[in-house]
Design a protein around this motif. Structure first.
Motif, PDB file in Angstrom:
ATOM      1  N   ASN A  42      22.425 113.767  92.973  1.00 29.39           N
ATOM      2  CA  ASN A  42      23.788 113.989  92.491  1.00 29.39           C
ATOM      3  C   ASN A  42      23.784 114.514  91.058  1.00 29.39           C
ATOM      4  OD1 ASN A  42      23.514 110.617  92.199  1.00 29.39           O
ATOM      5  ND2 ASN A  42      24.302 111.650  90.383  1.00 29.39           N
ATOM      6  N   GLY A  60      23.281 123.439  92.339  1.00 30.03           N
ATOM      7  CA  GLY A  60      23.397 123.185  93.769  1.00 30.03           C
ATOM      8  C   GLY A  60      23.795 121.781  94.170  1.00 30.03           C
ATOM      9  N   CYS A  61      24.093 120.897  93.232  1.00 29.25           N
ATOM     10  CA  CYS A  61      24.429 119.512  93.587  1.00 29.25           C
ATOM     11  C   CYS A  61      25.836 119.460  94.187  1.00 29.25           C
ATOM     12  CB  CYS A  61      24.356 118.610  92.360  1.00 29.25           C
ATOM     13  SG  CYS A  61      22.677 118.389  91.735  1.00 29.25           S
ATOM     14  N   ARG A  62      25.956 118.809  95.327  1.00 34.01           N
ATOM     15  CA  ARG A  62      27.236 118.682  96.016  1.00 34.01           C
ATOM     16  C   ARG A  62      27.775 117.263  95.958  1.00 34.01           C
ATOM     17  NH1 ARG A  62      30.225 121.873  95.515  1.00 34.01           N
ATOM     18  NH2 ARG A  62      31.451 121.188  97.315  1.00 34.01           N
ATOM     19  N   THR A  63      27.114 116.420  95.184  1.00 35.83           N
ATOM     20  CA  THR A  63      27.599 115.067  94.910  1.00 35.83           C
ATOM     21  C   THR A  63      27.617 114.879  93.404  1.00 35.83           C
ATOM     22  OG1 THR A  63      26.631 114.186  96.955  1.00 35.83           O
ATOM     23  CG2 THR A  63      27.167 112.587  95.244  1.00 35.83           C
ATOM     24  N   ARG A 122      36.796 116.776  91.054  1.00 35.32           N
ATOM     25  CA  ARG A 122      37.259 117.138  92.400  1.00 35.32           C
ATOM     26  C   ARG A 122      37.739 118.591  92.446  1.00 35.32           C
ATOM     27  NH1 ARG A 122      35.615 116.256  96.632  1.00 35.32           N
ATOM     28  NH2 ARG A 122      35.936 113.991  96.677  1.00 35.32           N
ATOM     29  N   MET A 137      34.527 120.733  92.507  1.00 29.58           N
ATOM     30  CA  MET A 137      33.655 120.568  93.662  1.00 29.58           C
ATOM     31  C   MET A 137      34.354 120.865  94.982  1.00 29.58           C
ATOM     32  SD  MET A 137      31.211 117.369  92.684  1.00 29.58           S
ATOM     33  CE  MET A 137      29.892 118.045  93.686  1.00 29.58           C
ATOM     34  N   GLU A 159      34.919 119.395  99.926  1.00 27.36           N
ATOM     35  CA  GLU A 159      33.676 119.022 100.594  1.00 27.36           C
ATOM     36  C   GLU A 159      32.701 118.293  99.678  1.00 27.36           C
ATOM     37  OE1 GLU A 159      32.015 122.475 102.372  1.00 27.36           O
ATOM     38  OE2 GLU A 159      33.623 122.699 103.844  1.00 27.36           O
ATOM     39  N   GLY A 160      32.916 118.356  98.365  1.00 26.78           N
ATOM     40  CA  GLY A 160      32.039 117.651  97.438  1.00 26.78           C
ATOM     41  C   GLY A 160      32.229 116.146  97.536  1.00 26.78           C
ATOM     42  N   ARG A 161      31.170 115.428  97.253  1.00 16.31           N
ATOM     43  CA  ARG A 161      31.232 113.952  97.269  1.00 16.31           C
ATOM     44  C   ARG A 161      31.282 113.443  95.838  1.00 16.31           C
ATOM     45  NH1 ARG A 161      27.802 115.721 101.193  1.00 16.31           N
ATOM     46  NH2 ARG A 161      26.072 115.765  99.712  1.00 16.31           N
ATOM     47  N   ASP A 215      22.747 110.834  98.480  1.00 14.86           N
ATOM     48  CA  ASP A 215      22.079 111.582  97.419  1.00 14.86           C
ATOM     49  C   ASP A 215      21.710 110.624  96.289  1.00 14.86           C
ATOM     50  OD1 ASP A 215      22.500 113.828  98.901  1.00 14.86           O
ATOM     51  OD2 ASP A 215      24.091 114.651  97.637  1.00 14.86           O
ATOM     52  N   GLY A 244      20.209 121.497  94.441  1.00 13.23           N
ATOM     53  CA  GLY A 244      20.709 120.165  94.781  1.00 13.23           C
ATOM     54  C   GLY A 244      19.647 119.136  95.092  1.00 13.23           C
TER      55      GLY A 244
END
Length: 324
Positions: A80, A100-103, A126, A129, A132-134, A263, A284
């Motif tokens: 993350n 590339g981090c999606r969290t 939010r 991201m 779809e981001g966490r 993650d 990521g």
């Protein structure tokens, strides 16, 4: 193989890593690195920690440098982004450092800040991201149950993944988990695992849905793996603001976990302006391979003599405690 103190000090290098943004009250992160038969290790308990607590970190470092680690099950670890307690306007610059981090883990409950500051920061994450981001938040035990409940409800519309250590005690975590269960937001325990006399109390009290584990504070990979197995809870491996060398110990731990459902918080090299080696996330994720510090970086980041002496004296005291 158990080293002597002299064997450790022979290769010891003390470094100071400057940070891009103040984090956890730290602008510069100091660490003592040393090399053993298995490679380099990072001994870096925070300077305010007493020797008894710091000695556990030393046990982990010795284990990583001198003992073979558990067999890896994966060669890369998804990670993350970490967002310090910055103004919401600075969130884009922070997230840009985490390739590339999606969290994203967002620090909240910072002393001197308000719930409105926290909500604005999470909302900014939010917006960047997307749906779809966490997003997870980390309060480091900074709220009481009522405060935590109010903020978690206020953030529910932003689709939080979990809240990490929202309250300080196991009883508070259990009460909060009961109160917010209907939101679907999970509760994670960090300090209640790594700073607890009984790290299994969290599971016994049904106070968390998952646990956050860190290699250095828990005394190394084998003890961390035992705690995960005994709690029976999903685990997230995180860093303790380690150098690139310390992050590789965390990555080795994450690589050996039977299950890795979340993650991990092992992308924190992106918080530093300089480091002993390259360990920032790419696409990521980070490599689970051992890190070898760069000789030029060790020289560039070396601390003054008085700080080296301070760390060597601390090393000696903590090593004596391990012998006791």
């Amino acid at each position: 193989m158990t080293p002597t103190l002299a064997e450790i000090t022979t290769t010891a290098r003390v470094v100071a890593l400057p940070m891009n943004t103040r984090f956890r009250g730290v602008d510069v992160r100091e660490a003592l690195l040393f090399e053993g038969p298995q490679g380099w290790a990072d001994f870096s308990p925070f300077t305010e920690y007493a020797d008894a607590e710091a000695s556990t970190w030393l046990a982990a470092a010795i284990d990583f440098a001198y003992a073979e680690q558990p067999a890896p099950l994966r060669d890369r670890i998804p990670v993350n982004a970490t967002v310090p307690a910055v103004d919401a306007a600075r969130v884009p610059e922070v997230l840009a450092r985490f390739d590339g981090c999606r969290t994203a883990k967002v620090k909240v409950a910072e002393r001197g800040q308000s719930a409105a500051d926290d909500i604005a920061r999470v909302r900014a994450v939010r917006e960047i991201m997307g749906p779809e981001g966490r997003i997870r938040i980390d309060a480091n035990g900074g709220w009481n149950v009522d405060e935590a409940e109010r903020v978690i409800h206020a953030l529910a519309e932003l689709d939080l993944e979990y809240a990490e250590q929202p309250c300080a005690t196991v009883d508070e975590l259990a009460e909060l988990r009961y109160r917010v269960k209907h939101t679907g937001i999970l509760i994670a325990a960090d300090e209640s695992i790594r700073k607890a006399a009984d790290p299994l109390a969290v599971a016994q009290a049904k106070a968390a849905d998952l646990i956050v584990i860190k290699a250095q504070p828990l005394g190394g990979a084998r003890r961390a793996l035992r705690i995960v197995a005994e709690t029976g809870l999903p685990a997230v491996v995180s860093s303790a603001l380690d150098t690139a060398v310390g992050l590789s110990q965390g990555a080795a731990l994450a690589a050996s976990l039977p299950e890795l459902d979340f993650d991990c918080g092992l992308g924190t090299a992106s918080l530093f302006a300089d480091d002993v080696a390259e360990a920032r996330p790419v696409g990521g994720s980070v490599s689970a391979a051992r890190v070898i510090p760069d000789a030029a970086a060790l020289a560039r980041l070396e601390v003054p003599a008085d700080r080296r002496d301070w760390w060597l004296a601390r090393l000696e005291r903590c090593f004596a405690l391990l012998g006791d």
